[in-house]
Every structure is written in C-alpha cells, then in structure tokens.
Design a protein around this motif. Structure first.
Motif, PDB file in Angstrom:
ATOM      1  N   ASP A 100       0.834  -1.320   0.138  1.00  0.00           N
ATOM      2  CA  ASP A 100      -0.140  -0.020  -0.022  1.00  0.00           C
ATOM      3  C   ASP A 100       0.831   1.353  -0.077  1.00  0.00           C
ATOM      4  OD1 ASP A 100      -2.288  -1.520   0.098  1.00  0.00           O
ATOM      5  OD2 ASP A 100      -2.359  -1.570   2.363  1.00  0.00           O
ATOM      6  N   ARG A 101       0.290   2.099  -0.385  1.00  0.00           N
ATOM      7  CA  ARG A 101       0.832   3.587  -0.339  1.00  0.00           C
ATOM      8  C   ARG A 101       1.024   4.016   0.997  1.00  0.00           C
ATOM      9  NH1 ARG A 101      -0.945   8.119  -5.275  1.00  0.00           N
ATOM     10  NH2 ARG A 101      -0.573   6.915  -7.016  1.00  0.00           N
ATOM     11  N   LEU A 102       2.373   4.785   1.293  1.00  0.00           N
ATOM     12  CA  LEU A 102       2.600   5.174   2.538  1.00  0.00           C
ATOM     13  C   LEU A 102       1.783   6.499   2.739  1.00  0.00           C
ATOM     14  CD1 LEU A 102       6.469   4.605   2.622  1.00  0.00           C
ATOM     15  CD2 LEU A 102       4.631   3.398   3.795  1.00  0.00           C
ATOM     16  N   PRO A 103       1.279   6.780   4.004  1.00  0.00           N
ATOM     17  CA  PRO A 103       0.325   8.055   4.105  1.00  0.00           C
ATOM     18  C   PRO A 103       0.951   9.414   3.501  1.00  0.00           C
ATOM     19  CG  PRO A 103       0.603   6.647   5.803  1.00  0.00           C
ATOM     20  CD  PRO A 103       1.569   6.081   5.154  1.00  0.00           C
ATOM     21  N   THR A 104       2.038   9.652   3.910  1.00  0.00           N
ATOM     22  CA  THR A 104       2.685  10.992   3.772  1.00  0.00           C
ATOM     23  C   THR A 104       3.889  11.361   3.068  1.00  0.00           C
ATOM     24  OG1 THR A 104       3.916  10.968   5.714  1.00  0.00           O
ATOM     25  CG2 THR A 104       1.481  11.767   5.701  1.00  0.00           C
ATOM     26  N   THR A 105       4.316  12.297   2.498  1.00  0.00           N
ATOM     27  CA  THR A 105       5.567  12.471   2.008  1.00  0.00           C
ATOM     28  C   THR A 105       6.674  12.215   2.869  1.00  0.00           C
ATOM     29  OG1 THR A 105       4.721  14.121   0.433  1.00  0.00           O
ATOM     30  CG2 THR A 105       7.124  14.065   0.698  1.00  0.00           C
ATOM     31  N   ALA A 106       6.679  12.679   4.110  1.00  0.00           N
ATOM     32  CA  ALA A 106       7.447  12.408   5.318  1.00  0.00           C
ATOM     33  C   ALA A 106       7.827  10.949   5.444  1.00  0.00           C
ATOM     34  CB  ALA A 106       7.159  13.244   6.540  1.00  0.00           C
ATOM     35  N   ASP A 107       6.779  10.169   5.272  1.00  0.00           N
ATOM     36  CA  ASP A 107       6.944   8.759   5.516  1.00  0.00           C
ATOM     37  C   ASP A 107       7.677   8.046   4.254  1.00  0.00           C
ATOM     38  OD1 ASP A 107       5.419   8.623   7.974  1.00  0.00           O
ATOM     39  OD2 ASP A 107       3.305   8.365   6.794  1.00  0.00           O
ATOM     40  N   VAL A 108       7.557   8.646   3.049  1.00  0.00           N
ATOM     41  CA  VAL A 108       8.391   8.123   1.744  1.00  0.00           C
ATOM     42  C   VAL A 108       9.491   8.401   1.924  1.00  0.00           C
ATOM     43  CG1 VAL A 108       8.412   8.609  -0.621  1.00  0.00           C
ATOM     44  CG2 VAL A 108       6.064   7.974   0.212  1.00  0.00           C
ATOM     45  N   VAL A 109      10.034   9.611   2.515  1.00  0.00           N
ATOM     46  CA  VAL A 109      11.167   9.873   2.579  1.00  0.00           C
ATOM     47  C   VAL A 109      12.199   9.268   3.647  1.00  0.00           C
ATOM     48  CG1 VAL A 109      12.910  12.169   3.042  1.00  0.00           C
ATOM     49  CG2 VAL A 109      10.815  12.470   1.891  1.00  0.00           C
ATOM     50  N   ALA A 110      11.571   8.992   4.591  1.00  0.00           N
ATOM     51  CA  ALA A 110      12.155   8.189   5.682  1.00  0.00           C
ATOM     52  C   ALA A 110      12.259   6.899   5.177  1.00  0.00           C
ATOM     53  CB  ALA A 110      11.090   8.063   6.853  1.00  0.00           C
ATOM     54  N   THR A 111      11.505   6.098   4.433  1.00  0.00           N
ATOM     55  CA  THR A 111      11.585   5.019   3.739  1.00  0.00           C
ATOM     56  C   THR A 111      12.706   4.881   2.846  1.00  0.00           C
ATOM     57  OG1 THR A 111       9.279   4.388   4.055  1.00  0.00           O
ATOM     58  CG2 THR A 111      10.423   3.082   2.639  1.00  0.00           C
ATOM     59  N   VAL A 112      12.905   5.838   1.878  1.00  0.00           N
ATOM     60  CA  VAL A 112      13.947   5.729   0.769  1.00  0.00           C
ATOM     61  C   VAL A 112      15.318   6.066   1.652  1.00  0.00           C
ATOM     62  CG1 VAL A 112      12.313   6.444  -0.981  1.00  0.00           C
ATOM     63  CG2 VAL A 112      13.795   8.247   0.258  1.00  0.00           C
ATOM     64  N   ALA A 113      15.352   6.685   2.802  1.00  0.00           N
ATOM     65  CA  ALA A 113      16.662   6.799   3.553  1.00  0.00           C
ATOM     66  C   ALA A 113      17.193   5.374   3.792  1.00  0.00           C
ATOM     67  CB  ALA A 113      16.150   7.509   4.853  1.00  0.00           C
ATOM     68  N   ALA A 114      16.330   4.282   3.765  1.00  0.00           N
ATOM     69  CA  ALA A 114      16.763   3.001   4.191  1.00  0.00           C
ATOM     70  C   ALA A 114      17.306   2.308   2.852  1.00  0.00           C
ATOM     71  CB  ALA A 114      15.764   1.985   5.104  1.00  0.00           C
ATOM     72  N   ASN A 115      17.263   3.093   1.840  1.00  0.00           N
ATOM     73  CA  ASN A 115      17.733   2.395   0.318  1.00  0.00           C
ATOM     74  C   ASN A 115      16.882   1.333   0.177  1.00  0.00           C
ATOM     75  OD1 ASN A 115      19.533   2.507  -2.065  1.00  0.00           O
ATOM     76  ND2 ASN A 115      21.243   1.259  -0.742  1.00  0.00           N
ATOM     77  N   VAL A 116      15.660   1.200   0.210  1.00  0.00           N
ATOM     78  CA  VAL A 116      14.945   0.358  -0.269  1.00  0.00           C
ATOM     79  C   VAL A 116      13.982   1.008  -1.519  1.00  0.00           C
ATOM     80  CG1 VAL A 116      14.809  -1.039   1.742  1.00  0.00           C
ATOM     81  CG2 VAL A 116      13.267   0.857   1.558  1.00  0.00           C
ATOM     82  N   GLY A 117      14.482   1.776  -2.213  1.00  0.00           N
ATOM     83  CA  GLY A 117      13.603   2.605  -3.235  1.00  0.00           C
ATOM     84  C   GLY A 117      14.012   3.869  -3.330  1.00  0.00           C
ATOM     85  N   VAL A 118      13.132   4.518  -4.601  1.00  0.00           N
ATOM     86  CA  VAL A 118      13.293   5.686  -4.584  1.00  0.00           C
ATOM     87  C   VAL A 118      11.815   6.541  -4.545  1.00  0.00           C
ATOM     88  CG1 VAL A 118      15.441   5.669  -5.956  1.00  0.00           C
ATOM     89  CG2 VAL A 118      13.113   5.767  -7.035  1.00  0.00           C
ATOM     90  N   ALA A 119      11.858   7.940  -4.416  1.00  0.00           N
ATOM     91  CA  ALA A 119      10.725   8.734  -4.414  1.00  0.00           C
ATOM     92  C   ALA A 119      10.748   9.843  -5.514  1.00  0.00           C
ATOM     93  CB  ALA A 119      10.284   9.126  -3.076  1.00  0.00           C
ATOM     94  N   VAL A 120       9.732  10.156  -6.214  1.00  0.00           N
ATOM     95  CA  VAL A 120       9.772  11.479  -7.172  1.00  0.00           C
ATOM     96  C   VAL A 120       8.680  12.341  -6.363  1.00  0.00           C
ATOM     97  CG1 VAL A 120       9.213  12.237  -9.584  1.00  0.00           C
ATOM     98  CG2 VAL A 120       9.985  10.008  -9.188  1.00  0.00           C
TER      99      VAL A 120
END
Length: 320
Positions: free
Chosen positions: A167-187
C-alpha cells in the motif's frame, strides 16, 4: 484543521528554491492586532509553497489589513476555501473552474529522492536523472502525492518478499524516511524534497518527470477588493495600476490630471513606472514624444542650447 505558521518567501521566476528554503521569516505574532472588527485577510498555502515575498508587499501596501498565512495540506485547500477558513490560497493546480478562479504562478520541477548509499548518489549535484535510470527501482508514491494523478509512475511498484504490491505510505515524510533505508526511490516536487530533507537522503533533477503547477486560487463568488489587491501583488502590478482596495480613486486620478504640470523629477519617475509596467509603457512614452515634437507645443524640447525656431533661421537666410 489549519494552523498559522511563519512564511519563508515565495519562489519567483529565476529564484533558487534551495536558497529560499532557508530565508528567515517574521513570526505571525508580530502582525498588528488592530481593531477586532477591522477586515483581515487569510491566505492559505500548501506545503512547499513560499508566499513570504508577496506577504511583505501586502504589508507595505495595506498596513491596516492584517494578513494571516495559514498552511493547509494540498487536499484540504478546497474545503478551507469553501468553509471560509481562507479568502484565497496558494495551491496546487488544476482546480474546479466552475467553482474557483485560478491564476497560474509557476510550475515546479520534479526530482528523484534516494539514499546517499544509492548508486545515483555518485552523480554530480546538478546532473539530471532520466526515468529510464530508475526503471528497475521501487518508486514510493505517498498518499498526499501531487504529481502522478492520472499519470504513469516510473519504476516498479514496491512489493513485499512474496511479490505482493504494498500500500502507499500515507505522507511524503513517510516516503522520505523509507527511501533513507535504501529500499527504493521517490519522485517529488523540489520544494517538498527540500521541506523533508534529511542528512541521509539526497536528490537529483528528473529530466523527463512531471511538473507540479502552483497558482493563486479563490472562490469565484468571493472576488472581493482584497482579493483583487492580492491578484495585483502576485502579478507584479504597481500601486497605481492596482485594481484593488489600494488603487487610486477616480477623484484623485482626475485631480492629478487637472493639476499643475509635474516637475522634472516627477516626470522622470512617471516614465520609470511606465517602463516597469510592461512593454506598453515604453511604446506609450515614444508615441508621446513623437506627438509633442510634431505639435511644437509646450512639451517639445529644443535640441540644442539657445536653438531658435525654424522660421527665424529662414528669415535670417533671406537677409544675407
């Protein structure tokens, strides 16, 4: 639902959003309280938008009308305007044209955000990334996304170890925290990448990515004088050309036209204002100059010191 926050200065054409993000802003508590019954203007703005420069012009032109800056989520702009919680908004476009008027202000470029451990982090800071470069990367799209409504998302959909889409992560802040773990990217739009910056995350421009248009939005049925004043400010109108509350009255304009001739200093200032007002200013000045020379009226200026009228020269020639 909404909360007043400090403003940080709006991007104008040619401005660097990275520089604007660090501009200090005056606290909203510094605005004069004024008469509780006096008019106020509430301007909503979405995360990433920076209305500080426009707010500064407002406070110079309308010091008697307090301006409240209220940050709201992009998805809440329509509700805030409809409920009267804001008089206008700096929001994401498009909007329902049957209900709202909108003036496009600028289009924001998109960037690819990724961990500093990602292979793309080896690129130079100003080197762009293409969608093909992230075709094999999981691309996280937040629930508050403002880029991909009705558009294809580059890369692959994030999935669990069994291949089931996540599922999509709720917020942009959640997405940025996730890509920090090097498990994907965000646009993301560049302003949101800056807003949610982290030491372990970086970004590069996406050369073929979507843009995020931003505009001034207000209800069609509430186009007040104060809204007109704000329109003039964001469009760069001078005080004299404003159509809003701060515009000169017809009586003042007529008195100025029928009064004494302007001094040289005033005249130079008037010409300067015309040129700043747009291409028509220079054209009007030239036309006026040609008209004055032809008519030989009071506005005509002799070319040389002590120059005589042409008729005198002709008579003198016959005498010789």
């Amino acid at each position: 639902m909404s909360q007043p926050v400090p403003d940080v200065g709006p991007p104008a054409p040619g401005d660097d959003l990275d520089d604007l993000a660090d501009v200090p802003a005056p606290a909203e508590a510094d605005a004069p309280a004024g008469d509780p019954g006096a008019p106020r203007f509430r301007l909503a703005y979405v995360p990433g938008a920076t209305p500080g420069k426009w707010a500064s012009v407002w406070r110079e032109r309308l010091p008697d009308v307090p301006l409240d800056l209220v940050q709201v989520e992009s998805a809440d702009v329509v509700a805030a305007l409809a409920a009267g919680d804001a008089d206008a908004a700096i929001g994401r476009l498009p909007v329902d044209k049957d209900v709202f008027s909108a003036i496009p202000l600028y289009e924001e470029a998109s960037v690819v955000c990724f961990s500093r451990d990602h292979l793309l982090a080896a690129l130079a800071d100003d080197e762009a990334v293409a969608a093909a470069d992230i075709a094999q990367d999981p691309v996280w799209v937040p629930g508050d996304d403002v880029l991909f409504a009705g558009r294809p998302v580059p890369g692959v959909v994030p999935a669990d170890p069994d291949g089931n889409p996540l599922d999509r992560l709720p917020t942009t802040a959640d997405v940025v925290a996730t890509v920090a773990a090097n498990v994907g990217v965000a646009v993301l739009p560049m302003s949101l990448a800056r807003l949610h910056r982290r030491k372990d995350v970086t970004y590069r421009p996406l050369s073929d990515g979507p843009t995020a248009p931003v505009g001034l939005v207000w209800p069609i049925d509430r186009t007040t004088d104060l809204v007109e004043e704000l329109i003039g400010i964001v469009r760069g109108r001078t005080v004299n050309s404003s159509r809003g509350r701060g515009a000169p009255s017809a009586g003042r304009a007529q008195d100025g036209a029928s009064g004494d001739a302007p001094t040289a200093k005033t005249g130079r200032s008037g010409v300067k204002n015309q040129v700043k007002g747009g291409p028509g200013g220079a054209k009007s000045r030239s036309a006026a100059g040609r008209g004055g020379a032809k008519s030989g009226g009071r506005g005509a200026v002799p070319r040389g010191k002590g120059a005589r009228p042409a008729s005198n020269k002709k008579k003198k020639g016959k005498g010789r």
